[in-house]
Design a protein around this motif. Structure first.
Motif, PDB file in Angstrom:
ATOM      1  N   PHE A  36      14.536  17.662  30.548  1.00  0.00           N
ATOM      2  CA  PHE A  36      13.728  18.868  30.414  1.00  0.00           C
ATOM      3  C   PHE A  36      12.874  18.734  29.167  1.00  0.00           C
ATOM      4  O   PHE A  36      13.330  18.988  28.067  1.00  0.00           O
ATOM      5  N   ASP A  38      11.501  17.438  25.982  1.00  0.00           N
ATOM      6  CA  ASP A  38      11.943  16.468  24.988  1.00  0.00           C
ATOM      7  C   ASP A  38      13.435  16.508  24.750  1.00  0.00           C
ATOM      8  O   ASP A  38      13.963  15.727  23.981  1.00  0.00           O
ATOM      9  N   THR A  39      14.103  17.456  25.371  1.00  0.00           N
ATOM     10  CA  THR A  39      15.525  17.582  25.071  1.00  0.00           C
ATOM     11  C   THR A  39      16.336  17.244  26.307  1.00  0.00           C
ATOM     12  O   THR A  39      16.357  17.970  27.268  1.00  0.00           O
ATOM     13  N   THR A  43      21.918  15.466  25.415  1.00  0.00           N
ATOM     14  CA  THR A  43      21.964  15.894  24.014  1.00  0.00           C
ATOM     15  C   THR A  43      22.564  17.281  23.903  1.00  0.00           C
ATOM     16  O   THR A  43      23.391  17.561  23.042  1.00  0.00           O
ATOM     17  N   ILE A  44      22.105  18.164  24.812  1.00  0.00           N
ATOM     18  CA  ILE A  44      22.621  19.529  24.795  1.00  0.00           C
ATOM     19  C   ILE A  44      24.107  19.505  25.093  1.00  0.00           C
ATOM     20  O   ILE A  44      24.905  20.191  24.448  1.00  0.00           O
ATOM     21  N   ARG A  46      26.250  17.162  24.593  1.00  0.00           N
ATOM     22  CA  ARG A  46      27.007  16.656  23.454  1.00  0.00           C
ATOM     23  C   ARG A  46      27.185  17.726  22.401  1.00  0.00           C
ATOM     24  O   ARG A  46      28.272  17.932  21.860  1.00  0.00           O
ATOM     25  N   ARG A  47      26.128  18.450  22.108  1.00  0.00           N
ATOM     26  CA  ARG A  47      26.227  19.493  21.087  1.00  0.00           C
ATOM     27  C   ARG A  47      27.173  20.591  21.551  1.00  0.00           C
ATOM     28  O   ARG A  47      27.977  21.113  20.781  1.00  0.00           O
ATOM     29  N   LEU A  49      29.754  20.262  23.462  1.00  0.00           N
ATOM     30  CA  LEU A  49      31.102  19.732  23.260  1.00  0.00           C
ATOM     31  C   LEU A  49      31.519  19.898  21.814  1.00  0.00           C
ATOM     32  O   LEU A  49      32.625  20.349  21.512  1.00  0.00           O
ATOM     33  N   GLU A  50      30.608  19.545  20.923  1.00  0.00           N
ATOM     34  CA  GLU A  50      30.939  19.631  19.514  1.00  0.00           C
ATOM     35  C   GLU A  50      31.186  21.063  19.083  1.00  0.00           C
ATOM     36  O   GLU A  50      31.984  21.325  18.194  1.00  0.00           O
ATOM     37  N   LEU A  51      30.510  22.003  19.706  1.00  0.00           N
ATOM     38  CA  LEU A  51      30.684  23.405  19.334  1.00  0.00           C
ATOM     39  C   LEU A  51      31.989  23.977  19.870  1.00  0.00           C
ATOM     40  O   LEU A  51      32.386  25.066  19.497  1.00  0.00           O
ATOM     41  N   LEU A  83      23.751  31.386  23.941  1.00  0.00           N
ATOM     42  CA  LEU A  83      23.235  30.271  24.728  1.00  0.00           C
ATOM     43  C   LEU A  83      22.169  30.748  25.685  1.00  0.00           C
ATOM     44  O   LEU A  83      22.276  31.840  26.253  1.00  0.00           O
ATOM     45  N   HIS A  86      19.807  27.793  30.552  1.00  0.00           N
ATOM     46  CA  HIS A  86      19.928  26.392  30.932  1.00  0.00           C
ATOM     47  C   HIS A  86      21.139  25.730  30.284  1.00  0.00           C
ATOM     48  O   HIS A  86      21.838  24.942  30.907  1.00  0.00           O
ATOM     49  N   GLU A  87      21.369  26.047  29.013  1.00  0.00           N
ATOM     50  CA  GLU A  87      22.531  25.462  28.343  1.00  0.00           C
ATOM     51  C   GLU A  87      23.818  25.945  28.994  1.00  0.00           C
ATOM     52  O   GLU A  87      24.759  25.199  29.189  1.00  0.00           O
TER      53      GLU A  87
ATOM     54  N   LEU C 109      36.733  24.660  14.053  1.00  0.00           N
ATOM     55  CA  LEU C 109      35.446  23.968  14.135  1.00  0.00           C
ATOM     56  C   LEU C 109      35.216  23.099  12.904  1.00  0.00           C
ATOM     57  O   LEU C 109      34.746  21.965  12.990  1.00  0.00           O
ATOM     58  N   ARG C 112      37.300  19.889  13.031  1.00  0.00           N
ATOM     59  CA  ARG C 112      36.737  18.879  13.896  1.00  0.00           C
ATOM     60  C   ARG C 112      35.697  18.058  13.146  1.00  0.00           C
ATOM     61  O   ARG C 112      35.624  16.836  13.256  1.00  0.00           O
ATOM     62  N   VAL C 198      34.838  13.073  21.187  1.00  0.00           N
ATOM     63  CA  VAL C 198      34.542  14.410  20.646  1.00  0.00           C
ATOM     64  C   VAL C 198      35.559  15.409  21.192  1.00  0.00           C
ATOM     65  O   VAL C 198      36.143  16.209  20.451  1.00  0.00           O
ATOM     66  N   HIS C 202      38.658  17.659  19.117  1.00  0.00           N
ATOM     67  CA  HIS C 202      39.013  19.083  19.208  1.00  0.00           C
ATOM     68  C   HIS C 202      40.510  19.244  19.419  1.00  0.00           C
ATOM     69  O   HIS C 202      41.163  20.074  18.791  1.00  0.00           O
ATOM     70  N   ASN C 363      12.320  20.461  17.750  1.00  0.00           N
ATOM     71  CA  ASN C 363      11.116  19.952  18.401  1.00  0.00           C
ATOM     72  C   ASN C 363       9.914  20.034  17.466  1.00  0.00           C
ATOM     73  O   ASN C 363       9.645  21.079  16.882  1.00  0.00           O
ATOM     74  N   TYR C 436      11.629  22.518  27.449  1.00  0.00           N
ATOM     75  CA  TYR C 436      12.709  23.473  27.276  1.00  0.00           C
ATOM     76  C   TYR C 436      13.142  23.494  25.814  1.00  0.00           C
ATOM     77  O   TYR C 436      13.231  22.478  25.156  1.00  0.00           O
ATOM     78  N   LEU C 439      18.723  26.960  22.596  1.00  0.00           N
ATOM     79  CA  LEU C 439      19.005  27.993  21.603  1.00  0.00           C
ATOM     80  C   LEU C 439      20.263  27.617  20.832  1.00  0.00           C
ATOM     81  O   LEU C 439      20.189  27.186  19.699  1.00  0.00           O
ATOM     82  N   MET C 440      21.422  27.727  21.451  1.00  0.00           N
ATOM     83  CA  MET C 440      22.704  27.335  20.839  1.00  0.00           C
ATOM     84  C   MET C 440      22.804  27.820  19.406  1.00  0.00           C
ATOM     85  O   MET C 440      22.916  27.045  18.471  1.00  0.00           O
TER      86      MET C 440
END
Lengths: 97, 88, 626
Positions: A36, A38-39, A43-44, A46-47, A49-51, A83, A86-87, C109, C112, C198, C202, C363, C436, C439-440
């Protein structure tokens, strides 16, 4: 290793389909989606998961915005995250109750 | 007459300060550094040395705060005398 | 190790941690005002370094690395954290010891991340920050057991308390006293962790917390109810709008009395100087230049403080990310990232920290778009200009519950926001692309704003404001006075002497450009020094009008311009100020952040064009309506 293998046979739904007050358990994070812009999805993923959106983690929808339940506020692992649709769609959960 | 001298001094100091403040930070730093280098190695007993020690070096230290905003009242990088800071 | 060698051996440490863990407060606690802010070589990420000396006289150099959720970066500043920690960044030495700042109320968090960072093989210390809040809320953990489980010393810190870093400093001294070779525990070879690893970290974090007896209280009912209300689609928006309204009402009503005091004080000082000094240059400099100029600006200090009171309180409270959540759809519809909200909000204080905060936007195109519209967010330096014109031209009456002046101020701020959104939308259409934007965004816990923090914050703002007034503004007023006094008036003068001075000549020349939008030569003069600092325009007007006075100092600026300007001119000037890029510092920062002249020039160009257009339309329409 693709985490999305796990998701296929279970009765799961994307996180984005949950409504305010719903709870669930994360089953998988689908990182094989389309590019989608550039992202990448990976990548999303992975992030996420980390969160804390790891298989087995309990989640609860705290709030959703109007219209279209986008973005939504999710509680996972003691923290709350907002979120976009899409995420949230990448995260597959098994709904409680 | 004395009044005029005082006024002239004040105006000169003010103009120098304005020139200092609107001078782009990076260029200012570079010019000062070149000036400092041109004055040669530090020598305290020579008049040049005093210039270096008491004017150029302190100015250099001031110019090194390159956070970009020399006089902005809302810039958090501006060093303020109080040590306690907000949590952020 | 004896004292001398301890003193000579400097230790390089770096602070790493999640965003929102209070890392910066801890950094400030350790280093006080001994900080140096610059850029990392080759990138536009802020490099914050400070230093302090421990009880053993050993010197520590502390690097405050950008907050990150993991060593796998998604944004530029997270990449910097990883590269510096790995020693990969050219020109930056690898830190010798890492202090991981963990939020004691979100330990899972943080833990981790700790496990991630452990893979670096560098010596570490874990600082459990906000331990006072954690204890108060009912969190508990066996710290020694935790240290045992992860094999790293764990200390408690309370960054906001004056001795809050004491345990950390003690531990640093102990860790540093070991010979450097001893501090290395694992060999260093870095490989990005896989997704499975990862997930595994956790699990391991949870196991460790269980073993250490970590107890979390249930989520506070108050917080849950607050969120239910604040993040409700309708109620939330109403609350947001209501909050903004409140702020602008307060800016006028709460500050009114202190402003009167300052006015009286400046007036008394002026009378005193006028009566004691003999007529002459010095008296003119002091009364017309310094006092009239500075007095016009200083009087707005109470209003600025009220504004900052709300900004600081909202920042501390944790409300702002929730507002970002509410406005995310709006932001997304004009092509902005939801993450753009907080930098844009910082721009309400000053566009410069706002522009620097855009480093958290992954971006590049987004980042540029956000930078370009940041100056449209009404910065606090515009407030004196707005307040002056509103006080002079808008009657202080009530419309229902609201006071008209506060309402107009709200409209001005709103105009800035709306124009920013429109510009963003236009940019989206021009540059195309439907990429796209994730947000996160983390929504941190609510916190009662700390009264001590607020007071110190306001005190700091007041000091910075007064220093600015006493510094650049004073200097500019003196220079302006000089330019307005020479050359003197010719013998057959009909206008006040300032008309014939250098400043007057510049003003009259500029007036040609500005006449179509209703600016007279006095305003034209005032706009020039206003490029160095927006508030200076108010001071400059004060000086210019004071020197146009043939009699004694007739009165403060407000009533004078109320009598001499038309409503159309006043509204036109307001419209100009909403858009005009009256701040060289902002343009300089944009150049630095984007590494090119192109963007600041484009920014200056489009903003001046918008300002002129808006002022023109406002002026003509107001005139037409009579």
């Amino acid at each position: 290793m693709s985490i999305s293998d796990v998701a296929s046979t279970e009765q799961t739904c994307p996180l984005s389909s949950l409504r305010k007050g719903d709870g669930g358990v994360v089953v998988a994070v689908d990182d094989s989606g389309d590019l989608f812009g550039d992202t990448r999805d990976s990548t999303i993923a992975r992030r996420l998961l980390e969160l804390g959106f790891v298989p087995g983690a309990g989640i609860e929808i705290v709030a959703t915005m109007w219209p279209g339940d986008d973005p939504l506020a999710v509680r996972v692992g003691g923290s709350t995250f907002a979120l976009r649709h899409h995420e949230a769609r990448i995260v597959r959960v098994r709904r409680n109750g | 007459m004395l009044q005029n001298v005082i006024v002239a001094l004040i105006v000169l100091v003010a103009s120098a300060y304005v020139a200092w403040a609107v001078w782009p930070a990076n260029s200012r730093l570079r010019v000062l550094q070149r000036f400092d280098a041109a004055l040669g190695p530090r020598e305290i007993d020579v008049p040049r040395g005093w210039l270096q020690r008491f004017i150029v070096r302190p100015l250099l230290r001031l110019a090194e705060v390159r956070s970009g905003c020399g006089a902005c009242s809302a810039n958090p990088a501006t060093p303020a005398p109080t040590k306690a800071r907000r949590e952020s | 190790m004896d004292d001398v060698s301890a003193r000579s051996r400097e230790l390089r440490i770096a602070l790493v941690g999640l965003p929102n863990c209070g890392k910066t407060a801890l950094f400030n606690r350790l280093t006080g005002s001994r900080q140096k802010v610059a850029n990392y070589p080759g990138v536009t990420v802020e490099r914050k370094e400070g230093s302090f000396t421990g009880p053993s006289r050993r010197r520590y150099r502390v690097l405050d690395l950008p907050g990150t959720y993991s060593l796998n970066p998604t944004t530029l500043d997270e990449a910097i954290t990883r590269d510096v920690a790995l020693g990969r960044l050219a020109g930056e030495a690898q830190p010798e010891l890492i202090v991981i700042v963990a939020d004691a109320t979100h330990l899972a968090l943080s833990l981790r991340l700790i496990l991630d960072v452990q893979r670096l093989g560098l010596p570490m210390i874990v600082a459990l920050n906000m331990s006072d809040i954690a204890r108060r809320r009912g969190f508990s953990i066996d710290r020694d057991r935790l240290a045992q489980e992860i094999g790293v010393p764990v200390v408690e810190t309370v960054a906001v308390a004056s001795s809050g870093a004491g345990h950390l400093i003690d531990q640093l001294e102990r860790s540093a006293a070991l010979a450097p070779e001893d501090l290395r525990t694992l060999p260093q070879n870095w490989v990005d962790p896989t997704a499975a690893e990862v997930a595994g970290s956790h699990t391991r974090a949870r196991q460790i917390l269980d073993a250490a007896g970590y107890r979390e209280p249930l989520r506070s009912r108050l917080a849950a109810s607050a969120d239910a209300l604040v993040m409700h689609p309708l109620a939330g928006m109403v609350i947001l709008a209501g909050l903004l309204f409140l702020v602008f009402q307060a800016v006028f009503s709460w500050a009114a009395v202190p402003m009167d005091w300052i006015d009286a004080g400046v007036g008394a000082l002026g009378t005193y100087i006028s009566s004691t000094l003999a007529d002459g240059l010095l008296k003119s400099l002091l009364v017309d230049g310094v006092l009239a100029g500075l007095g016009s600006v200083v009087i707005f200090l109470p209003q600025i403080l009220v504004l900052f009171l709300f900004i600081l309180a909202l920042e501390d409270s944790g409300y702002l990310p929730r507002a970002a959540y509410l406005l995310d759809r709006v932001m997304g519809s004009v092509g902005l990232s939801g993450r753009a909200f907080i930098p844009l909000l910082s721009s309400f204080a000053c566009a410069i920290p706002g522009i620097m905060a855009t480093r958290t936007i992954p971006n590049l195109r987004d980042r540029i778009a956000t930078i370009m519209i940041a100056p449209l967010m009404t910065c606090s330096a515009r407030l004196p200009v707005y307040a002056l014109l509103i006080a002079a031209f808008i009657p202080a009456q009530s419309v229902g519950w609201f006071n008209l002046q506060g309402l107009v101020l709200f409209v001005l701020y709103f105009a800035g926001i709306v124009s920013a959104l429109v510009v963003a939308w236009v940019m989206k259409r021009i540059t195309g692309g439907t990429s796209y934007r994730p947000l996160m965004l983390e929504l941190p816990d609510y916190q009662w704003p700390n009264l001590r923090n607020l007071t110190y914050g306001l005190w700091e703002r007041a000091q910075i404001f007064l220093v600015r007034v006493g510094g650049i503004i004073l200097a500019l007023m003196i220079v302006l006075w000089f330019l307005s006094s020479f050359p003197g008036a010719p013998a057959d003068a009909t206008q006040p002497p300032i008309y014939y001075s250098l400043a007057g000549m510049i003003g009259r020349a500029l007036e040609v450009v500005f006449a179509p939008i209703g600016f007279n030569w006095q305003i034209s003069i005032a706009l020039v020094p206003g490029m160095a600092a927006r508030e200076v325009a108010v001071g400059a007007l004060g000086t210019v009008y004071a020197m146009s006075d043939t009699g004694d100092l007739a009165g403060t600026l407000g009533p004078v311009i109320a009598q001499t300007w038309s409503l159309a001119t006043a509204l036109s000037l307001l419209a100009w100020y909403v858009f005009a890029p009256q701040c060289l510092s902002t343009l300089a920062i944009v150049k630095r952040e984007t590494n090119s002249w192109r963007y600041p020039l484009i920014m200056a160009g489009y903003l001046f064009a918008l300002a002129y257009l808006a002022a023109f339309i406002t002026y003509r329409v107001t005139l037409a309506l009579g």
